[in-house]
Design an enzyme around this catalytic site. Structure first.
Site, mmCIF file in Angstrom:
data_model
loop_
_atom_site.group_PDB
_atom_site.id
_atom_site.type_symbol
_atom_site.label_atom_id
_atom_site.label_comp_id
_atom_site.label_asym_id
_atom_site.label_seq_id
_atom_site.Cartn_x
_atom_site.Cartn_y
_atom_site.Cartn_z
ATOM 1 C CD GLN A 141 29.004 -17.629 -22.758
ATOM 2 O OE1 GLN A 141 28.676 -17.737 -23.911
ATOM 3 N NE2 GLN A 141 30.001 -16.492 -23.309
ATOM 4 C CB ALA A 199 32.497 -23.342 -29.063
ATOM 5 C CG HIS A 200 29.811 -19.956 -27.362
ATOM 6 N ND1 HIS A 200 30.000 -18.799 -26.248
ATOM 7 C CD2 HIS A 200 30.488 -19.315 -28.401
ATOM 8 C CE1 HIS A 200 30.413 -18.305 -27.226
ATOM 9 N NE2 HIS A 200 31.075 -18.268 -28.278
ATOM 10 N N GLY A 201 26.453 -22.343 -29.112
ATOM 11 C CA GLY A 201 25.660 -21.371 -30.637
ATOM 12 C C GLY A 201 25.336 -22.008 -31.705
#
Length: 349
Positions: free
Chosen positions: A204, A245-247
């Protein structure tokens, strides 16, 4: 604690811009809830669930809205927003220090990389670690045991409470508040599975942007994006124990309540409210002014409106379904009786 100030009700009415009903010379020294208030305490009423407590309260004055029925012989301060007016009084009686620590300046036990840039009037408390290339804006407070990773940037007048972790290349705007235990920039939960069934970690390499005037509650985690940025919009307030979470992109002035989880790449508009323990699936969009009720499961993008249930549906539909669900035993018995009657009619033929 700061020394308390005393006010007459006449003074309080002027201070809080409220209309006084009652004795203008009554003295107020402190604040309390309705049940425990004495004649020298102020309290407030903003929820009809506590109407009986209002009637029985011994408070010297109660902040109420303009529609609240008043009891003769008691003191009231009438406000369009009783909670906000009451908070103004609290802030006056108990003025808070700008930063919650007795330390000022940079403590000798803090570890600061020589390439870090520290602004004016910054406080860095014991055992904090400031890594390579970090920038900290003027007036910010870094609590004990905080870690700020390489090349991250902290804006002006931020408050970073003890044991917060801000990993590398993350960015905070001005006046951001991070409560204890917040983690900004942990790796997003990304894996691919090979032919042998093994889970292979996906790097990531993105970051996290937290815009101006955001507050994030204790032990909330916000993961870095896989490629670009996870972003928290200006003025948003996030409760304790939230997972983002990511994004994910959270819009401006959202409210996100405890134990909510928002999966990767979901976005929200402005003024969205997500109540406690809601779950939001990934790659969705919640438009401006969406309200998601507690314990809801959101599995598709939502237009402006109020939603509840699993899967989340318009709250009117959810409430109607709950009425039907409570009557399901009646419906089952009716169906059984109808089936029995049909069999009887068929046997007659």
């Amino acid at each position: 604690m700061n020394e308390k100030k005393h006010f007459t009700l006449q003074e309080l009415a002027l201070l809080t811009d409220c209309k006084l009903v009652g004795n203008p010379s009554q003295i107020i020294k402190s604040v309390a809830d309705l049940e425990n208030a004495s004649e020298e305490d102020a309290s407030f009423f903003a929820n009809n669930r506590y109407l009986q407590s209002l009637k029985e309260s011994q408070a010297g004055v109660v902040f109420v809205d303009l529609q609240t029925p008043l009891i003769e012989g008691k003191n009231y301060l009438l406000s369009e927003n009783p909670s906000r007016s009451f908070q103004h009084l609290i802030d006056t009686l108990y003025p808070q220090k700008k930063h919650p620590s007795g330390f000022t300046g940079i403590h000798t036990s803090a570890v600061i990389h020589p390439t870090a840039e520290i602004g004016n009037k910054v406080t860095i408390c014991p055992q904090a670690v400031i890594d390579e290339g970090v920038k900290i804006g003027s007036g910010s407070f870094i609590g004990a045991g905080v870690y700020i990773g390489s090349y991250s940037e902290i804006g002006e007048d931020c408050t970073i409470h003890p044991r917060v972790v801000i990993r590398e290349k993350c960015y905070l705007g001005n006046r951001v508040i991070l409560q204890p235990g917040v983690v900004i920039g942990s790796c997003g939960f990304g894996y691919t599975t090979n032919q042998q069934g093994q889970h292979i970690k996906l790097n990531q390499v993105g970051n996290v942007w937290v815009e101006n005037d955001v507050e994030i509650g204790a032990n909330t985690t916000i993961d870095r994006a896989r490629f670009k940025s996870t972003r928290i919009g200006q003025g948003t307030k996030i409760d304790n124990l939230v997972q983002i979470a990511h994004g994910v992109t959270i819009g401006s002035y959202n409210i996100i309540v405890s134990q909510t989880g928002i999966a990767g790449s979901t976005t929200t508009g402005k003024y969205v409210v997500i109540a406690g323990q809601a779950a939001i699936a990934g790659h969705l969009h919640l438009k401006d002014h969406v309200v998601v009720a507690g314990k809801s499961g959101v599995t598709k993008s939502l237009n402006t409106g109020k939603y509840s249930g699993i899967p989340a549906m318009p709250i009117k539909d959810y409430n109607r379904n709950q009425v039907f669900l409570r009557k399901i035993e009646i419906y089952i018995n009716q169906i059984k009786n109808l089936e029995k009657r049909v069999l009887e009619l068929e046997s007659q033929n």
